[in-house]
Scaffold this motif. Sequence first.
Motif, mmCIF file in Angstrom:
data_model
loop_
_atom_site.group_PDB
_atom_site.id
_atom_site.type_symbol
_atom_site.label_atom_id
_atom_site.label_comp_id
_atom_site.label_asym_id
_atom_site.label_seq_id
_atom_site.Cartn_x
_atom_site.Cartn_y
_atom_site.Cartn_z
ATOM 1 N N THR A 469 -11.069 2.984 16.712
ATOM 2 C CA THR A 469 -11.769 2.144 17.676
ATOM 3 C C THR A 469 -12.676 1.149 16.963
ATOM 4 O O THR A 469 -12.823 0.003 17.393
ATOM 5 C CB THR A 469 -12.583 3.010 18.647
ATOM 6 O OG1 THR A 469 -11.715 3.948 19.274
ATOM 7 C CG2 THR A 469 -13.259 2.160 19.703
ATOM 8 N N ALA A 470 -13.282 1.575 15.857
ATOM 9 C CA ALA A 470 -14.154 0.677 15.090
ATOM 10 C C ALA A 470 -13.358 -0.509 14.545
ATOM 11 O O ALA A 470 -13.864 -1.632 14.493
ATOM 12 C CB ALA A 470 -14.817 1.442 13.956
ATOM 13 N N MET A 471 -12.105 -0.257 14.149
ATOM 14 C CA MET A 471 -11.258 -1.362 13.687
ATOM 15 C C MET A 471 -10.879 -2.247 14.864
ATOM 16 O O MET A 471 -10.905 -3.482 14.762
ATOM 17 C CB MET A 471 -9.998 -0.826 13.013
ATOM 18 C CG MET A 471 -9.129 -1.911 12.377
ATOM 19 S SD MET A 471 -9.862 -2.633 10.880
ATOM 20 C CE MET A 471 -9.415 -1.369 9.675
ATOM 21 N N ASN A 472 -10.528 -1.620 15.980
ATOM 22 C CA ASN A 472 -10.149 -2.397 17.163
ATOM 23 C C ASN A 472 -11.260 -3.342 17.592
ATOM 24 O O ASN A 472 -11.016 -4.495 17.941
ATOM 25 C CB ASN A 472 -9.826 -1.462 18.333
ATOM 26 C CG ASN A 472 -8.576 -0.639 18.108
ATOM 27 O OD1 ASN A 472 -7.889 -0.783 17.104
ATOM 28 N ND2 ASN A 472 -8.289 0.260 19.039
ATOM 29 N N LYS A 473 -12.497 -2.829 17.580
ATOM 30 C CA LYS A 473 -13.645 -3.591 18.051
ATOM 31 C C LYS A 473 -14.378 -4.302 16.923
ATOM 32 O O LYS A 473 -15.358 -4.998 17.155
ATOM 33 C CB LYS A 473 -14.635 -2.660 18.781
ATOM 34 C CG LYS A 473 -14.015 -1.847 19.908
ATOM 35 C CD LYS A 473 -13.370 -2.722 20.970
ATOM 36 C CE LYS A 473 -12.754 -1.883 22.078
ATOM 37 N NZ LYS A 473 -11.996 -2.734 23.046
ATOM 38 N N SER A 474 -13.913 -4.112 15.692
ATOM 39 C CA SER A 474 -14.495 -4.765 14.516
ATOM 40 C C SER A 474 -15.985 -4.461 14.393
ATOM 41 O O SER A 474 -16.829 -5.356 14.362
ATOM 42 C CB SER A 474 -14.264 -6.276 14.588
ATOM 43 O OG SER A 474 -14.237 -6.832 13.297
ATOM 44 N N VAL A 475 -16.300 -3.183 14.303
ATOM 45 C CA VAL A 475 -17.692 -2.726 14.289
ATOM 46 C C VAL A 475 -18.235 -2.748 12.863
ATOM 47 O O VAL A 475 -17.839 -1.940 12.018
ATOM 48 C CB VAL A 475 -17.798 -1.312 14.892
ATOM 49 C CG1 VAL A 475 -19.251 -0.856 14.917
ATOM 50 C CG2 VAL A 475 -17.205 -1.296 16.301
ATOM 51 N N ASN A 476 -19.169 -3.636 12.617
ATOM 52 C CA ASN A 476 -19.695 -3.832 11.265
ATOM 53 C C ASN A 476 -20.364 -2.583 10.705
ATOM 54 O O ASN A 476 -20.192 -2.235 9.534
ATOM 55 C CB ASN A 476 -20.697 -4.981 11.250
ATOM 56 C CG ASN A 476 -20.051 -6.327 11.451
ATOM 57 O OD1 ASN A 476 -18.885 -6.510 11.143
ATOM 58 N ND2 ASN A 476 -20.807 -7.270 11.982
#
Length: 766
Positions: A469-476
């Motif tokens: 999900t962090a990759m999907n949402k590009s979570v820094n």
Amino acid sequence: MGRADERRARQRGGRRAAPKRRRPAADGKGRIRRLFTWKKILGTFFGLCLLGMGAFAVLYMMIQIPEGNADARLQSNVYKYSDGTVLTRDGDRNREIVDLAKVPKDVQHAFVAAENKTFYEDSGVDVKGTARGLLNTLSGKGAQGGSTITQQYVKNYYLTQDQTVTRKLKELVISLKLDQQKSKDYILAGYLNTSYYGRGAYGIQAAAQAYYRVDAEDLTVPQGAYLAALLQAPSQYDWAVATETGKKLAKERWNYVLDKMAEQDWLSAADRKAAEFPVPEEPRGVAGMQGQTGYLVDAANDTLEKQLVADGTAEDAKQAAAMVEAGGWTITLNIDKKKQAALEKSVKAQLTGKLDPDARDVDADVQAGAVSVDPKTGAVVAMYGGVDYLKHYVNNATREDYQPASTFKPVILAAAVDQDAETQDGVPITANTIYDGTSKRPVVDDGVKVGFAPENEDDADYGDISVQTAMNKSVNSVFAQMGVDVGMDRVVDVAGDLGMDTEGMEAVPAQTLGSMGASPLEMAGVYATLDHHGKKVTPAVVKSVEHNSRAVELPDPVGGQVISREAADTVTSVLTGVVDDGTAQESVRDNPLRGGQQVAGKTGTSDNNKSAWFTGFTPTLVTSVGLFGEDAKTHGQVPLYGAGGNDRVNGGGYPARIWAAYTFGVMTQTSTFDLDTKQGAAVAPTTSAPPTETTSSPPAEETTSAPPSEEETTSAPPTDEETTSAPPTGEETTSAPPTGEETTSAPPSGEETGDDDGGGWLDDDR
């Protein structure tokens, strides 16, 4: 027995001396000593010296100064598409001869200081440099230095650039004779008028016009010093296209020239101190190079020049450029004519045709670059360098001065999986590992805060979320921590293994946000390596090279395994989520031309919106698209806010739309990824609203239902609930085409979703 014998016998105790015997020589050593006596060695040495002197005397008598006819030897280069049809051919050379009297004396001294400060006193040759060059040529090393101005003029005007013993001997003899028969002014004038300065300019008059729009007689000392510095590496030091490293080297060389002038008392200390670097004018277009043609020709020439240096055919970048510019080459590019036309059409339809500089000033600042690569062969099948080579000289496809932003995040995950890295709590890092996605969360290394707390886009808090999900949402915040967990030195190493230029890249947490510089060509290579299951893919612009007097062997664009197949395939699997449930939904997932095609990719938007990216791939094609904010007048980096009427330009917007229109438009059939991974595929697409901006609890839509299930925190393959259609295998789950369930709510637009970056953590000027 005589008296003498009796006396000696008494001295020995009455024993008579045995007859003397010659001791046998040690096995072979005596013969060697007899063979290599000092007299023989010295005799052989002097004999060889005499023989060499005699041979040189014969050469000196036999070799005459030839009739100089450099213009007649210059030929056109022919450039072809991959199918053999002609792309273009370069024509007339830009050369205008000027008398030395029209070149200011101080400018003349700048060239002498740069290339050969003993020019006015020497005999026309550098014996040590020439001997070194001969030895290097004989040994195959290829590198040489130390040629005098006379020798360089002889090579440019009377001979060829070929690096052979015969040519070097001729160069030596002709230089000696020329120095005896002609004045120093004659030689210097010839050198200035025949040297290649880049930008298609031969001779100082053409160079003065090309770089400063003045005649040679009006050049200032700082300008002359820059032109003198250019001769060392015309392509690398051209300010208009130089990388940050190239600009640094160009300035260092410029300073070197002025310092040497001061040492020779050709420049006063006051004038040296007052000298300011003279930034050259923008290049002017060359006939026949309009549209994309000039970008393709420059990229092909750059490839050939680097190869000539790499294989020892040329001594350095300067000589390589001269060899290419001398002509006679037939260069076949890997560019596919149909794909090239399709890429140009897509950029116009999705971007440039929608910009209106009259209505919005910022629209004039938008620059686009794109590179498309076949991951199986490494061939660059299409390249978009800018709106027109005659209007914008810098190739946006190969420039490395803008941040790739979150398109760097897959490199961090690749390093984590390849190294079997673990979190700070000792949990293996997989697609399902849970991280804290809170914005501005301090990064911790072994329990200690490292002084870096990146902000997520729009300061959005995600709480506990999976890596997927962090990759999907590009979570820094997630990837900043992951970089430290893996080890930033190892992340940088893997970046280099995958094809990024890591020279000067610091192994610091800020790099996790993609704060280094990179080009679409470079990023296409990184993703092509991932697409090719971890085997190194180096994008190749040139397919083959032919010349009537020399052969050039090009390296194989596809190399060996640089990361494990599982690591590469895991990243590919995760990147399908960016398309099906992330920042590229609207532009790629829901594109009507997709037709069931599996797609993986990543968006990126740099700090202060100065660049926006989408690099995506199918099993058969990798394309990287970048948008760059460049001031139309100063050419400095500027934000893209408001471009095209959008509040903000994100990677999921224009870049992803260009990518989709091009990729789906050139597809002949759909294909699926063949993935070897234990970590499953992308999570199921979400159906809820985007996260709030200031909460610390994870929003529901990011975990498909409530907080993450056990299945999301283990490395087990996803359940059937995660497979939105019947995929080929359990490992290729959500990379299949989206079902109706995946689109039950309106997905956030590519311009509004949590692409990334921002928060002031990146250097605006990188």
